[in-house]
Design a protein around this motif. Sequence first.
Motif, PDB file in Angstrom:
ATOM      1  N   TYR A 101       0.861  -1.179   0.000  1.00  0.00           N
ATOM      2  CA  TYR A 101       0.000   0.000   0.000  1.00  0.00           C
ATOM      3  C   TYR A 101       0.898   1.229   0.000  1.00  0.00           C
ATOM      4  CZ  TYR A 101       1.025  -0.577   4.985  1.00  0.00           C
ATOM      5  OH  TYR A 101       1.651  -0.752   6.178  1.00  0.00           O
ATOM      6  N   CYS A 102       0.329   2.348  -0.446  1.00  0.00           N
ATOM      7  CA  CYS A 102       1.102   3.583  -0.498  1.00  0.00           C
ATOM      8  C   CYS A 102       0.132   4.753  -0.400  1.00  0.00           C
ATOM      9  CB  CYS A 102       1.919   3.660  -1.784  1.00  0.00           C
ATOM     10  SG  CYS A 102       0.878   3.792  -3.250  1.00  0.00           S
ATOM     11  N   ASP A 103       0.644   5.962  -0.545  1.00  0.00           N
ATOM     12  CA  ASP A 103      -0.207   7.136  -0.416  1.00  0.00           C
ATOM     13  C   ASP A 103      -1.229   7.251  -1.543  1.00  0.00           C
ATOM     14  OD1 ASP A 103       0.911   7.924   1.914  1.00  0.00           O
ATOM     15  OD2 ASP A 103       2.405   9.248   0.989  1.00  0.00           O
ATOM     16  N   HIS A 104      -0.983   6.549  -2.664  1.00  0.00           N
ATOM     17  CA  HIS A 104      -1.925   6.626  -3.777  1.00  0.00           C
ATOM     18  C   HIS A 104      -3.109   5.693  -3.588  1.00  0.00           C
ATOM     19  CE1 HIS A 104       0.882   9.080  -5.952  1.00  0.00           C
ATOM     20  NE2 HIS A 104       1.828   8.189  -5.775  1.00  0.00           N
ATOM     21  N   CYS A 105      -2.968   4.722  -2.692  1.00  0.00           N
ATOM     22  CA  CYS A 105      -4.035   3.731  -2.568  1.00  0.00           C
ATOM     23  C   CYS A 105      -4.456   3.505  -1.117  1.00  0.00           C
ATOM     24  CB  CYS A 105      -3.610   2.402  -3.198  1.00  0.00           C
ATOM     25  SG  CYS A 105      -2.211   1.629  -2.404  1.00  0.00           S
ATOM     26  N   SER A 106      -3.996   4.322  -0.191  1.00  0.00           N
ATOM     27  CA  SER A 106      -4.395   4.093   1.198  1.00  0.00           C
ATOM     28  C   SER A 106      -4.239   5.367   2.011  1.00  0.00           C
ATOM     29  CB  SER A 106      -3.552   2.983   1.823  1.00  0.00           C
ATOM     30  OG  SER A 106      -2.220   3.423   1.956  1.00  0.00           O
ATOM     31  N   VAL A 107      -4.861   5.361   3.175  1.00  0.00           N
ATOM     32  CA  VAL A 107      -4.686   6.444   4.143  1.00  0.00           C
ATOM     33  C   VAL A 107      -4.291   5.795   5.453  1.00  0.00           C
ATOM     34  CG1 VAL A 107      -5.859   8.240   5.461  1.00  0.00           C
ATOM     35  CG2 VAL A 107      -6.332   7.990   3.036  1.00  0.00           C
ATOM     36  N   LYS A 108      -3.271   6.318   6.074  1.00  0.00           N
ATOM     37  CA  LYS A 108      -2.812   5.742   7.344  1.00  0.00           C
ATOM     38  C   LYS A 108      -3.419   6.519   8.511  1.00  0.00           C
ATOM     39  CE  LYS A 108       1.286   4.143   9.720  1.00  0.00           C
ATOM     40  NZ  LYS A 108       2.734   4.082   9.815  1.00  0.00           N
ATOM     41  N   LEU A 109      -3.914   5.792   9.490  1.00  0.00           N
ATOM     42  CA  LEU A 109      -4.438   6.425  10.693  1.00  0.00           C
ATOM     43  C   LEU A 109      -3.765   5.779  11.899  1.00  0.00           C
ATOM     44  CD1 LEU A 109      -7.467   5.738   8.902  1.00  0.00           C
ATOM     45  CD2 LEU A 109      -7.844   7.778  10.257  1.00  0.00           C
ATOM     46  N   THR A 110      -3.442   6.603  12.884  1.00  0.00           N
ATOM     47  CA  THR A 110      -2.824   6.032  14.079  1.00  0.00           C
ATOM     48  C   THR A 110      -3.689   6.340  15.293  1.00  0.00           C
ATOM     49  OG1 THR A 110      -1.483   8.021  14.211  1.00  0.00           O
ATOM     50  CG2 THR A 110      -0.447   6.075  13.276  1.00  0.00           C
ATOM     51  N   PRO A 130      -5.213  10.814  11.144  1.00  0.00           N
ATOM     52  CA  PRO A 130      -4.674  10.497   9.820  1.00  0.00           C
ATOM     53  C   PRO A 130      -3.276  11.081   9.667  1.00  0.00           C
ATOM     54  CG  PRO A 130      -6.756  11.710   9.675  1.00  0.00           C
ATOM     55  CD  PRO A 130      -6.275  11.814  11.078  1.00  0.00           C
ATOM     56  N   SER A 131      -2.438  10.388   8.920  1.00  0.00           N
ATOM     57  CA  SER A 131      -1.088  10.905   8.705  1.00  0.00           C
ATOM     58  C   SER A 131      -0.656  10.618   7.282  1.00  0.00           C
ATOM     59  CB  SER A 131      -0.114  10.260   9.692  1.00  0.00           C
ATOM     60  OG  SER A 131      -0.117   8.866   9.510  1.00  0.00           O
ATOM     61  N   GLY A 132       0.456  11.182   6.897  1.00  0.00           N
ATOM     62  CA  GLY A 132       0.986  10.950   5.559  1.00  0.00           C
ATOM     63  C   GLY A 132       0.411  11.907   4.540  1.00  0.00           C
ATOM     64  N   ASP A 133       0.897  11.777   3.304  1.00  0.00           N
ATOM     65  CA  ASP A 133       0.432  12.631   2.211  1.00  0.00           C
ATOM     66  C   ASP A 133      -0.913  12.138   1.749  1.00  0.00           C
ATOM     67  OD1 ASP A 133       2.295  14.551   1.968  1.00  0.00           O
ATOM     68  OD2 ASP A 133       3.600  13.393   0.625  1.00  0.00           O
ATOM     69  N   ARG A 134      -1.930  12.959   1.932  1.00  0.00           N
ATOM     70  CA  ARG A 134      -3.250  12.530   1.505  1.00  0.00           C
ATOM     71  C   ARG A 134      -3.647  13.261   0.238  1.00  0.00           C
ATOM     72  NH1 ARG A 134      -7.475  12.873   6.169  1.00  0.00           N
ATOM     73  NH2 ARG A 134      -6.137  14.469   7.088  1.00  0.00           N
ATOM     74  N   PRO A 160      -7.795   2.774  34.303  1.00  0.00           N
ATOM     75  CA  PRO A 160      -6.532   3.451  34.627  1.00  0.00           C
ATOM     76  C   PRO A 160      -5.337   2.528  34.404  1.00  0.00           C
ATOM     77  CG  PRO A 160      -8.156   3.942  36.306  1.00  0.00           C
ATOM     78  CD  PRO A 160      -8.793   2.965  35.376  1.00  0.00           C
ATOM     79  N   GLY A 161      -4.341   3.044  33.697  1.00  0.00           N
ATOM     80  CA  GLY A 161      -3.126   2.275  33.434  1.00  0.00           C
ATOM     81  C   GLY A 161      -3.147   1.501  32.144  1.00  0.00           C
ATOM     82  N   GLN A 162      -4.324   1.296  31.551  1.00  0.00           N
ATOM     83  CA  GLN A 162      -4.377   0.533  30.301  1.00  0.00           C
ATOM     84  C   GLN A 162      -4.006   1.425  29.124  1.00  0.00           C
ATOM     85  OE1 GLN A 162      -8.318  -1.096  30.235  1.00  0.00           O
ATOM     86  NE2 GLN A 162      -7.762  -2.821  31.551  1.00  0.00           N
ATOM     87  N   GLU A 163      -3.490   0.791  28.086  1.00  0.00           N
ATOM     88  CA  GLU A 163      -3.009   1.541  26.937  1.00  0.00           C
ATOM     89  C   GLU A 163      -3.360   0.821  25.642  1.00  0.00           C
ATOM     90  OE1 GLU A 163       1.181   2.269  27.057  1.00  0.00           O
ATOM     91  OE2 GLU A 163       1.179   3.436  25.213  1.00  0.00           O
ATOM     92  N   ILE A 164      -3.616   1.621  24.618  1.00  0.00           N
ATOM     93  CA  ILE A 164      -3.826   1.052  23.281  1.00  0.00           C
ATOM     94  C   ILE A 164      -2.981   1.844  22.301  1.00  0.00           C
ATOM     95  CG2 ILE A 164      -5.924   2.454  22.919  1.00  0.00           C
ATOM     96  CD1 ILE A 164      -5.560  -1.017  21.472  1.00  0.00           C
ATOM     97  N   LYS A 165      -2.226   1.141  21.492  1.00  0.00           N
ATOM     98  CA  LYS A 165      -1.411   1.810  20.477  1.00  0.00           C
ATOM     99  C   LYS A 165      -1.468   0.987  19.210  1.00  0.00           C
ATOM    100  CE  LYS A 165       3.010   3.998  19.634  1.00  0.00           C
ATOM    101  NZ  LYS A 165       4.437   4.061  19.944  1.00  0.00           N
ATOM    102  N   LEU A 166      -1.932   1.603  18.139  1.00  0.00           N
ATOM    103  CA  LEU A 166      -2.059   0.846  16.899  1.00  0.00           C
ATOM    104  C   LEU A 166      -2.007   1.783  15.696  1.00  0.00           C
ATOM    105  CD1 LEU A 166      -5.250   1.477  16.038  1.00  0.00           C
ATOM    106  CD2 LEU A 166      -5.678  -0.232  17.774  1.00  0.00           C
ATOM    107  N   SER A 167      -1.749   1.204  14.536  1.00  0.00           N
ATOM    108  CA  SER A 167      -1.844   1.975  13.301  1.00  0.00           C
ATOM    109  C   SER A 167      -2.731   1.216  12.324  1.00  0.00           C
ATOM    110  CB  SER A 167      -0.460   2.222  12.702  1.00  0.00           C
ATOM    111  OG  SER A 167       0.168   0.993  12.440  1.00  0.00           O
ATOM    112  N   CYS A 168      -3.493   1.988  11.555  1.00  0.00           N
ATOM    113  CA  CYS A 168      -4.464   1.393  10.636  1.00  0.00           C
ATOM    114  C   CYS A 168      -4.176   1.837   9.216  1.00  0.00           C
ATOM    115  CB  CYS A 168      -5.884   1.861  10.962  1.00  0.00           C
ATOM    116  SG  CYS A 168      -6.315   1.816  12.684  1.00  0.00           S
ATOM    117  N   ILE A 169      -4.477   0.969   8.267  1.00  0.00           N
ATOM    118  CA  ILE A 169      -4.415   1.328   6.855  1.00  0.00           C
ATOM    119  C   ILE A 169      -5.829   1.286   6.316  1.00  0.00           C
ATOM    120  CG2 ILE A 169      -3.485   0.729   4.602  1.00  0.00           C
ATOM    121  CD1 ILE A 169      -1.391   1.649   6.616  1.00  0.00           C
ATOM    122  N   ALA A 170      -6.318   2.435   5.876  1.00  0.00           N
ATOM    123  CA  ALA A 170      -7.658   2.504   5.276  1.00  0.00           C
ATOM    124  C   ALA A 170      -7.511   2.394   3.778  1.00  0.00           C
ATOM    125  CB  ALA A 170      -8.332   3.807   5.660  1.00  0.00           C
TER     126      ALA A 170
END
Lengths: 343, 161
Positions: A101-110, A130-134, A160-170
Amino acid sequence: MDYDPMAMDEIESKGPVIKISQADTVRVKFELSNADISFANSLRRVMLAEIPTIAIDLVEIEDNSSVLADEFIAHRLGLIPLNAEGIDELQYSRDCDCEEYCDHCSVKLTLHARCTGDENMQVVARDLVPSGDRINRVLGTPIINESSDGLGPLIMKLRPGQEIKLSCIAKKGIAKEHAKWAAPSAIGFEYDPHNKLHHLDMWYETDAKLEWPPSEYADWEEPPQEGEKFDFNAVPDRFYFNVETAGNIPPDAIVTQGIKVIQEKLASMIKDLGETEGGENGDYNGPRSPEYNGGGGDGWQDQGFTTPYGNGGNQSSWGGGAGGTTPYGTTPYGGAGQDNGGW
Amino acid sequence: MAKSKSRTKAPQNADEDDVVMQELPTSHQPDVQDDASMAEANGEDDADIEDEEEVEDDTQRVRLLPGSTPTAASFEFLDEGHTLGNALRYIIMKNPDVEFCAYAIPHPSEPKMNVRIQTYEGTTAIDALQKGLKDLQDVCDVVSDKFVAAQKGFKKKSIPP
C-alpha cells in the motif's frame, strides 16, 4: 428502430421523472416515477453495494493492554465511517503499482491512548489521527456527527493504566466485498403504498387495514375505490427512495454516484463487446459470429443473402415497403407495432 | 447485415444446423477452444497457455455461449448479477426487434450471469445486446440529469429569497 427506450411505460414518452421531497445532510427522499421496477431496483442495489468508499482494512496493534481482544478492536475500527470525499482519485490497492500500500491507494491512521487518570477513559473515533500525504485534507478522516459532541463513535474504554497503540491502513473498496464500505447507512425503497398490486400479503389478526399503519406516501397515490376490480395489467411505476448516509458521502452524491457506477458497468460491457466483435471468428473467448453448424467451411455467412426472406424481390410478397424487410414486418411485433406499448 | 439462416438454404444440413443442446450445464462443460489454440495447447509448452489465461481474466467479461446462432444467442457475463441482469433484460425486451430475452444466474456461488436473446430476422442478438446496453446508458443519463435538476429546484425552494 424508432421506439423510445425512455418510455418505460405507456403513459408518456417523456422518460423518468424525479421529485425530491426532503433533502438534508443525512438523507434524501425522492420519488422516481415513469420508470420500470427493474431499473429502480438496479439503482437501489448499486447504491447499496457498489459505490466505492474508504474504510480501515489493515490494523497493526503495537500495544493493547485493554480488556478487548486485538481482533475485536480491529473489527470495530473497520466499521468506523471515514470521509470519502475525493475517493475517485484514490486507487484500489490491488490496482496500485506499489508493493502493499502507499499514499496513492491508502490512508494511514494512528491511535495511541493511555488512561492516566483514575477514571475510566473513552477512546473515540476523534482519536484516530490520519497521517501521511493525503489526496486532500479530508479523505480518510473519521466522520464526527454533531450529536456526539465532536467525539465520534466510541471505539473502546480503558481502565486506569491501560493503553492502546495501533496503526491502521484505510483502503478503497465496495460494500459487495465487505459491508464496512457501504456508502449509505440504509436505503428505503417502496412502491404501491396501498398495495393495489397485491405484491404484499399483509399479516393480520382481525383487520389488516387497522393493524398496519399507512405508508408516509399513502397520500401521494389514489387509494383503492370501494369495490374496485383488481387490475392485473398494472405494473409499479412510482418508487419512493429514502437514501440515508452515515456521513462518508453526502446522500445526494450517493444517488449520482450510484447512477455513475451503473453507467461505468454498461460502458465496460459495451467496450468488451466492441473489442471482440471485430476479432476472428475462431476466437471463442468472446462474442463473435458463431459457427453454429459445426464449422466445415459453409458457415452461415456464406449462405447469407440467398434465402427467400433476405432478397429484395421477396419483400413485396410480405408487404415490402417501409420496415417490411423481415417476414415479421407487418405483424404486431415489427415496424407496424412499434408504438403499441405492449412491451 | 445477414438476414438469413443457413437452415433455409441448405436443407441437407438440417441436422447439423440444429442447435446442439449440451447436456451439461455450461459451467460444467470443458472450455471450448478453437482449433488454433487447441493445437497450441497440445503441442507447445505451458508458457503459452498461461499467457492466454492471463489475458483472459484481464478483460473478457462477456462471452458468447456455445450453441448460439446469429438471431438466438446466449451470453455469459462475469461478475455481474441481478443489478445489471434485470434492467438489461427489461430494456432489451422493449426493443421491438427482439422476440425473447431473459436472464439467469445459473448458480449463486458462481459470479456469472447469463442472458438469452432471440431476435426476429433482420437484426442479430449481439446487436440487440449492444443496443440494450446503450439504451440503458441513455436511461441513466436522463435519470442523472433529472436528479441534478430536481436537486437544484429543491435547493431554490428551501432557501427563501
